[in-house]
Design an enzyme around this catalytic site. Structure first.
Site, short mmCIF file in Angstrom:
data_model
loop_
_atom_site.label_atom_id
_atom_site.label_comp_id
_atom_site.label_asym_id
_atom_site.label_seq_id
_atom_site.Cartn_x
_atom_site.Cartn_y
_atom_site.Cartn_z
N GLY A 134 0.84 -1.19 0.00
CA GLY A 134 0.00 0.00 0.00
C GLY A 134 0.87 1.24 0.00
N GLY A 163 0.57 5.84 0.54
CA GLY A 163 -0.21 7.01 0.89
C GLY A 163 0.71 8.20 1.08
N GLY A 164 0.17 9.24 1.68
CA GLY A 164 0.95 10.46 1.85
C GLY A 164 2.14 10.29 2.78
N MET A 165 2.10 9.25 3.64
CA MET A 165 3.20 9.04 4.58
C MET A 165 4.16 7.97 4.12
SD MET A 165 2.65 11.40 6.61
CE MET A 165 4.03 11.02 7.68
N GLY A 166 4.11 7.58 2.85
CA GLY A 166 5.10 6.65 2.32
C GLY A 166 4.49 5.40 1.74
N VAL A 216 4.40 1.02 1.80
CA VAL A 216 4.60 -0.16 2.63
C VAL A 216 4.81 -1.35 1.71
CG1 VAL A 216 3.66 -1.65 4.42
CG2 VAL A 216 3.16 0.80 4.46
N LYS A 262 8.01 -0.06 5.87
CA LYS A 262 7.49 1.25 5.47
C LYS A 262 8.65 2.18 5.17
CE LYS A 262 4.07 4.71 6.18
NZ LYS A 262 2.67 4.83 6.50
N ASP A 267 -3.14 9.39 13.10
CA ASP A 267 -3.60 8.86 11.81
C ASP A 267 -4.38 7.56 12.02
OD1 ASP A 267 -3.95 9.05 9.08
OD2 ASP A 267 -2.08 8.02 8.58
#
Length: 511
Positions: free
Chosen positions: A12, A14-17, A19, A34, A128
């Site tokens: 997956g 998203g904005g935080m990196g 995985v 991650k 989050d």
């Protein structure tokens, strides 16, 4: 490779990196890795805080925290090495299977709350909390699924700001507490707000507020009343109060801890079971607010399906236990959806191909684009219902009628042939149009159809006869014109052909 890690696939992003499913060649074990965005890794202040908070998170011992094996920096990029959970995140489960039953939803919230309380006691605010960060094990057959809360490595302490130096928002807008939009001091109660949002979504498979843009979501979190899960499906009303308090605009009005929210949800569930206060089945004939209507909530076999066709048209009354529509299930089987109460269907505006789930209210259903696995293929919308071939009697009748008509044509003068062909064309053309009418039409609509069809078909058949006979020089003074006889015969055969075609493609259920 990423340092000692072999990257086996993307789980997956998203904005935080991102995985990855990875393999740690040093420790000889599969892990979830991650890798944070380069913009965050390049921020010295964030890098320092990340190391501090990741160290604290790695020391959390609560069983519902995804364990952090290792953290640090490789080739200038920050990373987290976490346990690989054999299962799916909650967001995938909700998209695939629809909302959880109340017991399962509360059980998941209890486990997430346990992880949050442990983090809050250690001085961490997650910031989050969302379904995508809750991981559910596959579990044994019939057993409860174990929940983990992940992404603690990007948690921030209460003194940190909402935005990083690079302008990256820490968190997801759909679950962000009002004080975070206003730049006010943030503490553990922001996670309580997000947990209440997660409870709502677990119960309904819907995010608390619609929209995906910052202005609309910011307005909703700051100004709109908390959503009521029971408006979307039959649920204990006590859960509405839990969500409302957890999503209070003022942090001081929320539950003091995540565990307190989970306890209130469990009490609401237990109270409903003890008092037998679960909402009764929805009735269509009981006006809740004096307008004579009430939303119909669907009870879909296996929880989710795709609409194939409606069996009851809007405005039609139906008996208790009558099937309303037919849905296609994941394995391709068709199953009826039954209404346990008699009523009048006033707004079945759900098109074929639409994905519906148990608890959906008519008019508020999932788009085809949001269909779970196995239901993403839209149905053909051009066909409102199944077709049935003509019966053997109809085929024989067409054949015998055509033969008799041709025998009459062979022994009747052209004037008689003209009249006979004209009349038969009117009769058969009208019947053909009649056979194409929608099955749900009432008597008044049927009469109107005949009144409109007869003159139109009369004119069309007469025009066809005139055009066919025109090149032959036919007139009433030349009754023995062979070419005109052939032309009239051809027109008669065309009329029979159209009639046969209309019978073959007639609507199912038409009388």
């Amino acid at each position: 490779m990423f340092g000692p890690y072999r990257l086996d696939g993307l789980l997956g992003q998203g904005g935080m990196g991102r995985v990855y499913r990875a393999f740690d060649t040093d420790q000889d074990r599969p892990v979830a890795l991650k890798v944070l965005p380069a913009a965050l890794s390049a921020d010295p202040g964030y890098r320092q805080r990340f190391r501090r908070e990741a160290k604290v998170a790695s020391q959390l011992t609560d069983p519902h925290v995804v364990p952090i094996h290792r953290h640090g920096e490789i080739d200038g990029q920050l990373f987290l090495d976490m346990r690989l959970v054999d299962g799916d995140d909650l967001s995938k489960v909700l998209r695939r299977d629809g909302p959880l039953d109340p017991e399962s939803a509360v059980r998941v919230v209890e486990q997430v709350a346990s992880a949050l309380d442990a983090a809050h006691e250690a001085g961490l605010v997650h910031r989050d909390v969302k379904p995508a960060n809750v991981f559910l094990t596959r579990g044994r057959s019939g057993g409860a699924r174990f929940a983990y809360l992940g992404d603690f490595g990007i948690a921030r302490d209460a003194s940190s700001s909402t935005l990083t130096a690079t302008g990256t928002t820490l968190g997801t807008l759909d679950y962000m507490a009002p004080e975070r939009f206003l730049g006010r001091e943030v503490d553990a109660r922001a996670d309580v707000y997000a947990l209440a949002c997660l409870l709502h979504e677990a119960l309904t498979a819907r995010k608390p507020f619609p929209g995906d843009e910052l202005p609309s979501l910011m307005h909703a979190h700051l100004n709109l009343a908390p959503p009521r899960p029971s408006d979307l499906r039959p649920l204990p009303h006590g859960l509405d109060a839990v969500v409302a308090r957890g999503m209070a605009k003022d942090p001081s009005q929320r539950f003091a801890t995540a565990g307190a929210l989970a306890q209130a949800a469990r009490a609401a569930l237990a109270g409903a079971a003890h008092a037998g206060s679960a909402p009764p089945p929805v009735r269509l004939d009981k006006p809740p607010q004096g307008d004579g209507t009430e939303p119909l909530r669907l009870d879909v076999p296996e929880g989710v399906g795709q609409v194939e066709r409606w069996l009851v048209a809007p405005g039609q009354a139906h008996a208790a236990g009558a099937p309303l529509l037919v849905v296609r299930l994941r394995d391709g089987r068709s199953a009826p959806v039954v209404d346990p109460r008699a009523g009048l269907l006033v707004g079945a505006a759900v098109a074929p191909g639409t994905v519906v789930r148990t608890g959906d209210v008519l008019g508020t259903v999932f788009r085809v684009d949001d269909a779970p696995a196995g239901l993403s293929r839209p149905l053909a919308r051009a066909q409102p219902g199944p077709r049935r071939p003509p019966s053997a009697a109809a085929i024989i009748g067409i054949g015998v009628g055509a033969l008799l008509h041709l025998l009459v044509l062979a022994f009747v003068e052209l004037d008689g042939i003209l009249v006979l062909t004209w009349l038969s064309g009117i009769v058969f053309g009208t019947l053909g149009v009649w056979n194409r009418r929608p099955a749900a039409w009432g008597q008044g609509q049927r009469i109107a159809l005949v009144l409109v069809t007869v003159p139109v078909v009369t004119a069309l058949v007469f025009l066809a006869l005139v055009l066919a006979a025109l090149p032959t020089g036919y007139s009433s003074d030349t009754p023995d014109n062979p070419a005109a006889g052939i032309a009239f015969t051809v027109v008669a055969l065309v009329v029979y052909g159209l009639w046969a075609a209309s019978l073959w493609w007639r609507r199912a259920g038409t009388g």
